[in-house]
Design a protein around this motif. Structure first.
Motif, PDB file in Angstrom:
ATOM      1  N   LEU A   9     -12.602   9.550  -5.863  1.00 38.69           N
ATOM      2  CA  LEU A   9     -11.390  10.358  -5.794  1.00 38.69           C
ATOM      3  C   LEU A   9     -10.951  10.562  -4.336  1.00 38.69           C
ATOM      4  CD1 LEU A   9     -11.730  13.121  -8.543  1.00 38.69           C
ATOM      5  CD2 LEU A   9      -9.904  11.451  -8.303  1.00 38.69           C
ATOM      6  N   ARG A  10     -11.916  10.892  -3.499  1.00 37.33           N
ATOM      7  CA  ARG A  10     -11.598  11.081  -2.084  1.00 37.33           C
ATOM      8  C   ARG A  10     -11.037   9.779  -1.492  1.00 37.33           C
ATOM      9  NH1 ARG A  10     -12.874  14.389   2.126  1.00 37.33           N
ATOM     10  NH2 ARG A  10     -14.106  15.740   0.773  1.00 37.33           N
ATOM     11  N   LYS A  11     -11.699   8.665  -1.788  1.00 33.41           N
ATOM     12  CA  LYS A  11     -11.245   7.382  -1.252  1.00 33.41           C
ATOM     13  C   LYS A  11      -9.845   7.047  -1.735  1.00 33.41           C
ATOM     14  CE  LYS A  11     -12.049   3.675   1.138  1.00 33.41           C
ATOM     15  NZ  LYS A  11     -12.257   3.755   2.601  1.00 33.41           N
ATOM     16  N   HIS A  12      -9.602   7.279  -3.023  1.00 36.15           N
ATOM     17  CA  HIS A  12      -8.292   6.966  -3.598  1.00 36.15           C
ATOM     18  C   HIS A  12      -7.188   7.804  -2.959  1.00 36.15           C
ATOM     19  CE1 HIS A  12      -5.133   6.168  -6.497  1.00 36.15           C
ATOM     20  NE2 HIS A  12      -5.071   7.471  -6.789  1.00 36.15           N
ATOM     21  N   VAL A  13      -7.397   9.111  -2.862  1.00 37.64           N
ATOM     22  CA  VAL A  13      -6.364   9.994  -2.322  1.00 37.64           C
ATOM     23  C   VAL A  13      -6.150   9.727  -0.834  1.00 37.64           C
ATOM     24  CG1 VAL A  13      -5.722  12.401  -1.910  1.00 37.64           C
ATOM     25  CG2 VAL A  13      -6.802  11.755  -4.063  1.00 37.64           C
ATOM     26  N   GLU A  14      -7.222   9.495  -0.079  1.00 37.33           N
ATOM     27  CA  GLU A  14      -7.074   9.231   1.349  1.00 37.33           C
ATOM     28  C   GLU A  14      -6.297   7.942   1.599  1.00 37.33           C
ATOM     29  OE1 GLU A  14     -11.037   9.253   2.834  1.00 37.33           O
ATOM     30  OE2 GLU A  14     -11.100  11.443   3.130  1.00 37.33           O
ATOM     31  N   GLU A  15      -6.593   6.901   0.805  1.00 36.54           N
ATOM     32  CA  GLU A  15      -5.866   5.646   0.983  1.00 36.54           C
ATOM     33  C   GLU A  15      -4.390   5.810   0.635  1.00 36.54           C
ATOM     34  OE1 GLU A  15      -7.835   2.663  -1.273  1.00 36.54           O
ATOM     35  OE2 GLU A  15      -9.367   2.295   0.259  1.00 36.54           O
ATOM     36  N   GLU A  16      -4.124   6.563  -0.441  1.00 34.71           N
ATOM     37  CA  GLU A  16      -2.734   6.795  -0.819  1.00 34.71           C
ATOM     38  C   GLU A  16      -2.021   7.623   0.244  1.00 34.71           C
ATOM     39  OE1 GLU A  16      -1.096   5.528  -3.326  1.00 34.71           O
ATOM     40  OE2 GLU A  16      -2.821   4.434  -4.093  1.00 34.71           O
ATOM     41  N   ALA A  17      -2.734   8.593   0.832  1.00 38.47           N
ATOM     42  CA  ALA A  17      -2.129   9.441   1.860  1.00 38.47           C
ATOM     43  C   ALA A  17      -1.764   8.633   3.098  1.00 38.47           C
ATOM     44  CB  ALA A  17      -3.088  10.573   2.233  1.00 38.47           C
ATOM     45  N   ARG A  18      -2.599   7.628   3.436  1.00 35.40           N
ATOM     46  CA  ARG A  18      -2.305   6.789   4.603  1.00 35.40           C
ATOM     47  C   ARG A  18      -1.152   5.826   4.336  1.00 35.40           C
ATOM     48  NH1 ARG A  18      -8.063   6.589   5.205  1.00 35.40           N
ATOM     49  NH2 ARG A  18      -8.097   4.609   4.072  1.00 35.40           N
ATOM     50  N   GLY A  19      -1.049   5.365   3.106  1.00 34.02           N
ATOM     51  CA  GLY A  19      -0.055   4.345   2.793  1.00 34.02           C
ATOM     52  C   GLY A  19       1.282   4.885   2.342  1.00 34.02           C
ATOM     53  N   LEU A  20       1.329   6.172   1.972  1.00 34.46           N
ATOM     54  CA  LEU A  20       2.564   6.748   1.465  1.00 34.46           C
ATOM     55  C   LEU A  20       3.081   7.819   2.404  1.00 34.46           C
ATOM     56  CD1 LEU A  20       1.550   7.173  -2.280  1.00 34.46           C
ATOM     57  CD2 LEU A  20       2.982   5.366  -1.324  1.00 34.46           C
ATOM     58  N   GLY A  21       4.345   8.122   2.275  1.00 36.30           N
ATOM     59  CA  GLY A  21       4.909   9.215   3.041  1.00 36.30           C
ATOM     60  C   GLY A  21       4.521  10.544   2.436  1.00 36.30           C
ATOM     61  N   GLY A  22       4.788  11.605   3.156  1.00 34.04           N
ATOM     62  CA  GLY A  22       4.428  12.935   2.687  1.00 34.04           C
ATOM     63  C   GLY A  22       5.089  13.297   1.381  1.00 34.04           C
ATOM     64  N   GLU A  23       6.282  12.723   1.123  1.00 28.50           N
ATOM     65  CA  GLU A  23       6.980  13.064  -0.105  1.00 28.50           C
ATOM     66  C   GLU A  23       6.375  12.379  -1.320  1.00 28.50           C
ATOM     67  OE1 GLU A  23      11.067  12.172   0.428  1.00 28.50           O
ATOM     68  OE2 GLU A  23      11.387  13.701   1.977  1.00 28.50           O
ATOM     69  N   ASP A  24       5.689  11.264  -1.126  1.00 26.82           N
ATOM     70  CA  ASP A  24       5.140  10.515  -2.252  1.00 26.82           C
ATOM     71  C   ASP A  24       3.754  10.980  -2.661  1.00 26.82           C
ATOM     72  OD1 ASP A  24       7.345   8.869  -2.541  1.00 26.82           O
ATOM     73  OD2 ASP A  24       6.629   7.484  -0.984  1.00 26.82           O
ATOM     74  N   LEU A  25       3.035  11.653  -1.773  1.00 28.35           N
ATOM     75  CA  LEU A  25       1.676  12.081  -2.110  1.00 28.35           C
ATOM     76  C   LEU A  25       1.639  13.047  -3.296  1.00 28.35           C
ATOM     77  CD1 LEU A  25      -1.272  11.800  -1.430  1.00 28.35           C
ATOM     78  CD2 LEU A  25      -1.043  13.660   0.222  1.00 28.35           C
ATOM     79  N   PRO A  26       2.570  13.995  -3.427  1.00 29.89           N
ATOM     80  CA  PRO A  26       2.546  14.851  -4.626  1.00 29.89           C
ATOM     81  C   PRO A  26       2.621  14.056  -5.922  1.00 29.89           C
ATOM     82  CG  PRO A  26       3.959  15.819  -2.955  1.00 29.89           C
ATOM     83  CD  PRO A  26       3.578  14.461  -2.452  1.00 29.89           C
ATOM     84  N   ARG A  27       3.331  12.912  -5.880  1.00 31.98           N
ATOM     85  CA  ARG A  27       3.389  12.085  -7.085  1.00 31.98           C
ATOM     86  C   ARG A  27       2.007  11.538  -7.436  1.00 31.98           C
ATOM     87  NH1 ARG A  27       3.668   6.814  -7.429  1.00 31.98           N
ATOM     88  NH2 ARG A  27       4.232   6.614  -5.213  1.00 31.98           N
ATOM     89  N   VAL A  28       1.231  11.151  -6.450  1.00 33.31           N
ATOM     90  CA  VAL A  28      -0.131  10.672  -6.684  1.00 33.31           C
ATOM     91  C   VAL A  28      -0.989  11.784  -7.283  1.00 33.31           C
ATOM     92  CG1 VAL A  28      -2.216   9.785  -5.576  1.00 33.31           C
ATOM     93  CG2 VAL A  28       0.035   8.980  -4.832  1.00 33.31           C
ATOM     94  N   MET A  29      -0.865  12.989  -6.725  1.00 31.16           N
ATOM     95  CA  MET A  29      -1.632  14.118  -7.248  1.00 31.16           C
ATOM     96  C   MET A  29      -1.218  14.425  -8.690  1.00 31.16           C
ATOM     97  SD  MET A  29      -3.685  14.842  -4.786  1.00 31.16           S
ATOM     98  CE  MET A  29      -4.353  16.396  -5.363  1.00 31.16           C
TER      99      MET A  29
END
Length: 692
Positions: free
Chosen positions: A41-61
């Motif tokens: 979970l940590r790896k997935h969210v961290e990778e998404e956070a690096r690759g996406l903008g701040g506005e897209d991270l809530p969508r991942v969550m």
């Protein structure tokens, strides 16, 4: 589920655990441990956070929240536990902000509202404590509004056992991790503890004690950091500011020796224990029998307050009759006694407690064989008799004199051949080691929810169920229609297979014993239980057994449309076992989990071979999983409820105490045949880590 520290090895390999070319799925890690789930979970969210903008991270969550919500709706405990592991891991991630804590708190609140199994509720409460501890001020309001008030409300409502259990788990975690919030509810908290202290179920009372201890410990820590007397007076030492009545109630929860020690806390506490309701337990008194007898005699003669609970264990030469006549035992509510010598009769003076008793656990004696006493227990809700002799007429007279009885346990009792249950209030019936009994008749039990017995592979009494419309848990039954009668019907012979004219639609959990195992006999038996959801089979292997059964469309096995869980105990992986299990693999349409309990640890090679033989790829339910577990030595994996309870503990007294506490716990469990949710039974049952 406290926050886990990931080992360097897990952290280094986390990248390999997350598939790059597939959507991330929490469900893919159902066989993994909490550390692995946290890592991926940590790896997935961290990778998404690096690759996406701040506005897209809530969508991942939000995608993760949707997966967790879906997993929590499952009826499979393993799937729900996976979701709880995921929630626990998300708490520590530095993403999501305040909305994350609110969302996770809401998930946990829904778990407590919907789920009933302690196997789920206990870890859910631990995750809740983690959330409250980490979230701090961000979650205080959510915890206060959504969790604490809900728990206090459940304890104040009409008695619903699983909700009381969940509420006390919540209050314990809040006391440990959100004390600054909980202290705003001190009157309501102690009111809830008082309600729990009067509950007929031991497991509820024990959870109440744990919540109270957690509150007291947090209160003492808060007082320890206080540097001025004025601050204490302003409310830090909350317990000492309570009225004497509540303080005395707190003392009543303590062990006998701890209750005495409270007199040394301060002047405020010095004389309280002398007038407090006392829990007098000889196991909490040091020394040998003569010293213990002397202490008990002194307490009974000098204690000024009531003694609500009396626990006496193997005290040779004790004057039980004299003790029972002591005025200090007026209004006794709970008695738990193990008579030192088996042939000794229990003094008739014990009946003077009948008007006030709520709980009675009596063992290792002859019971009321002399005289012709009258029995009237107007408030008795829990009765457990163990390793004793009692005449049949006496037993039925006692039961007739218990108008509000809810739980009855008979463990290795002799002196009667027939047990007849005719009770408008009985909810749980347990019969352990019943080789002396020839017939069990449930004549009229409109509230009975479970009838659980053991003594596997020995003589089984005839079990006749005439009226039990709410019976959901039944077993263990021998696969023999001559041993089971339903209603007023009798079994009839048809094409060599016994069938019954009636069925039991209410039964959801069933435990059977079968020699062979005999597939034809079991299938015929299952037709009696069309709404069955969980099936346990204890078998003895017969190598010449042919287990080939072809379903007849004109005579369907209805439970195959409802069966979610199958557990095969004493599975050996031989052809009769494999053919028997394969029938359920190929025909159980909504099967979620099939568990195989094997003697001694099974190797990976053996499991892989079984996986192929059982035709798992052709399973009727695509959501079905296999799990192999092991048990060791001579202990049979019969489930939580089993013969051999006396194997626990060290020494005569320790064994007896655990048996009674274990039996009471079993009759309140969501599933008494599931040994994985009982701490005592985990002593003899080991589950392999590998799941297919």
């Amino acid at each position: 589920m406290k926050p886990s520290r990931l080992s360097p090895e897990i952290a280094r390999n986390a990248q390999d655990l997350v598939a790059k070319d597939q959507p991330f799925s929490i469900a893919a890690y159902i066989s993994s441990g909490p550390d692995v789930i946290a890592a991926v979970l940590r790896k997935h969210v961290e990778e998404e956070a690096r690759g996406l903008g701040g506005e897209d991270l809530p969508r991942v969550m939000d995608q993760l929240y949707e997966q967790i919500s879906s997993l929590l709706q499952s009826n499979d405990a393993a799937v729900v536990l996976l979701a709880l592991h995921a929630i626990d891991a998300l708490i520590d991630l530095p993403f999501g902000g305040p909305s994350k804590f609110a969302k996770l708190a809401n998930f946990l609140r829904n778990v407590f509202e919907v789920k009933r199994d302690p196997e789920i509720l206990v870890p859910a409460s631990t995750v809740l404590g983690h959330l409250a501890n980490v979230g701090g001020p961000l979650t205080a309001r959510q915890v206060e509004q959504q969790i604490i008030t809900t728990a206090l409300g459940w304890l104040g409502e009409d008695r619903v056992e699983y909700r009381r259990f969940a509420a006390l788990l919540i209050l314990k975690e809040m006391a440990e991790n959100a004390f600054t919030v909980l202290k705003n509810y001190v009157p309501e908290f102690f009111g809830a503890i008082l309600i729990a202290s009067r509950d007929p179920k031991l497991v509820i009372r024990e959870r109440g004690v744990e919540a109270l201890r957690a509150f007291a410990h947090s209160n003492m820590k808060a007082a320890a950091v206080c540097t001025s007397k004025k601050a204490k007076l302003d409310g830090i030492d909350l317990i000492s500011l309570l009225p004497d009545g509540i303080l005395c109630t707190i003392i009543s929860f303590l062990r006998t020796d701890d209750a005495v020690r409270t007199s040394a806390l301060s002047r405020r506490w010095h004389h309280l224990w002398l007038s407090a309701p006392l829990n007098l337990n000889t196991e909490h008194i040091s020394g040998y029998c003569p010293e213990k007898i002397e202490v008990v005699t002194k307490i009974l003669s000098q204690h000024q307050g009531p003694i609500r609970r009396l626990h006496l264990h193997s005290l040779y030469f004790a004057d039980l009759d004299g003790w029972f006549r002591s005025p200090a035992l007026d209004n006794l509510q709970e008695i738990d006694i193990w008579v030192a010598r088996f042939d000794d009769p229990l003094p008739l003076s014990v009946l003077r407690f009948a008007p006030t008793l709520r709980v009675a656990l009596i063992a290792h004696c002859s019971l009321f064989e002399d005289g012709d006493p009258t029995f009237n227990f107007p408030h008795l809700k829990t009765l457990a008799l163990g390793s004793l002799s009692i005449w049949e007429d006496t037993l039925h007279s006692i039961l007739s004199g218990c108008p509000v009885l809810e739980s009855l346990m008979l463990n290795n009792c002799a002196g009667f051949d027939r047990l007849v249950i005719n009770s408008p209030t009985l909810r749980s019936l347990g019969v352990c080691d019943d080789h002396h009994m020839e017939e069990l008749v449930i004549q009229n039990a409109p509230c009975l929810e479970r009838c659980v017995r053991t003594n596997l592979f020995r003589t089984t009494p005839v079990i006749e169920v005439i009226r039990a419309p709410k019976l959901e848990i039944l077993g263990s039954l021998e696969v023999n229609f001559d041993k089971l009668k339903l209603g007023t019907t009798v079994s009839q012979q048809e094409m060599g297979v016994c069938k019954l004219k009636m069925s039991m639609h209410s039964v959801k959990i069933l435990h059977l014993t079968s020699s062979g195992p005999n597939l034809d006999a079991v299938v015929a038996f299952l037709k009696v239980f069309p709404c069955l959801e969980k099936l346990y089979i204890m078998s003895t292997l017969q190598m010449d057994m042919e287990n080939v059964h072809h379903l007849d469309p004109t005579d369907p096995v209805e439970c195959l449309d409802h069966l979610r869980y199958v557990e095969l105990k004493c599975y050996m992986g031989k052809k009769p076992d494999v053919d028997f299990a394969t029938f359920f693999v190929l025909n159980a349409k909504v099967l979620e989990l099939m568990k195989f309990i094997v003697k001694d640890r099974c190797t990976q090679k053996w499991r892989t071979n079984q996986y192929k033989q059982l035709q798992f790829d052709s399973r009727a339910s695509q959501n079905a999983r296999f799990e192999f577990g092991s048990y060791f030595g001579s202990a049979y994996p019969t489930g939580c409820f089993r013969v051999g309870g006396f194997e626990f503990g060290s020494g005569h007294i320790g064994k007896r105490r655990l048996v009674h506490h274990h039996d009471d716990h079993v009759l309140s469990m969501a599933d008494p045949f599931d040994s994985s949710s009982c701490g005592l039974c985990r002593i003899v049952l080991h589950h392999d880590d590998n799941v297919l």
